[in-house]
Scaffold this active site. Structure first.
Site, PDB file in Angstrom:
ATOM      1  N   PRO A 141      44.811  52.457  40.582  1.00 29.50           N
ATOM      2  CA  PRO A 141      43.636  53.028  41.244  1.00 29.50           C
ATOM      3  C   PRO A 141      42.437  53.340  40.333  1.00 29.50           C
ATOM      4  O   PRO A 141      42.052  54.497  40.162  1.00 29.50           O
ATOM      5  CB  PRO A 141      44.196  54.293  41.880  1.00 29.50           C
ATOM      6  CG  PRO A 141      45.278  54.719  40.950  1.00 29.50           C
ATOM      7  CD  PRO A 141      45.895  53.432  40.465  1.00 29.50           C
ATOM      8  N   CYS A 142      41.799  52.324  39.826  1.00 30.25           N
ATOM      9  CA  CYS A 142      40.600  52.549  39.017  1.00 30.25           C
ATOM     10  C   CYS A 142      39.454  53.088  39.872  1.00 30.25           C
ATOM     11  O   CYS A 142      38.494  53.638  39.331  1.00 30.25           O
ATOM     12  CB  CYS A 142      40.205  51.291  38.244  1.00 30.25           C
ATOM     13  SG  CYS A 142      39.977  49.825  39.232  1.00 30.25           S
TER      14      CYS A 142
END
Length: 178
Positions: A141-142
């Site tokens: 989850p950047c």
């Protein structure tokens, strides 16, 4: 020669491309990318043009477990993915990506927070580059990484998609702005 199983998926944030090795998901890419953004495919619109040593095989049946969890995530019913990942990168990139995986659903961190988490407190720009090279969007989850001042910045799917993902997770507050 390595064969990646792959599938295209329509989602609420637009078309996605998924590829998996025998070990797990190796890529989740946006169909529309920013200039210079990395891709597992030399020409994302042409699966026949393959990287040396890699072939792609369209495999909706094999990819179904990945699709099912992503559909549940987009429906707001899944907070944590359980399928295996096959992350490939430098030691620093892998450390950054593992730090991203540790950011809880519905929360955000700054690039500086991630830099501290990987033991390189002054490497926030390098963390940004590792995020840019993240091959497995959404799952790694950047999108949960924001600027230190609380603003949205830098996302391969574009800031509108980043905003939608953070809204879906309940992490977007009035403080966050583009």
């Amino acid at each position: 020669m390595e064969t990646f199983r792959c599938v295209n998926m329509e989602s609420v944030i637009g078309p996605l491309f998924l590829a998996a090795s025998g070990q797990g998901l190796v890529a989740l890419e946006f169909d529309v990318r920013l200039p210079g953004q990395q891709s597992i495919r030399p020409n994302p619109r042409h699966l026949r043009e393959e990287k040396p040593g890699v072939t792609f095989e369209d495999s909706p049946r094999v990819m179904r477990p990945y699709l099912k969890e992503l559909e549940e995530y987009f429906a707001g019913n899944l907070r944590e993915f359980t399928f295996p990942l096959d992350l490939r990168g430098t030691d620093f990139q892998l450390a950054c990506w593992r730090a991203l995986l540790a950011i809880p659903y519905g929360e955000t961190r700054s690039y500086a927070d991630v830099a501290r988490a990987v033991g390189k407190p002054n490497a926030f720009r390098a963390v940004g580059m590792a995020n840019n090279r993240n091959p497995i969007a959404i799952v790694v989850p950047c999108h949960r990484v924001i600027a230190s001042d609380g603003t949205l910045c830098g996302y391969g799917g574009g800031l509108d998609v980043k905003r939608k993902l953070l809204e879906l997770e309940g992490a977007l507050t009035g403080v966050l702005a583009a």
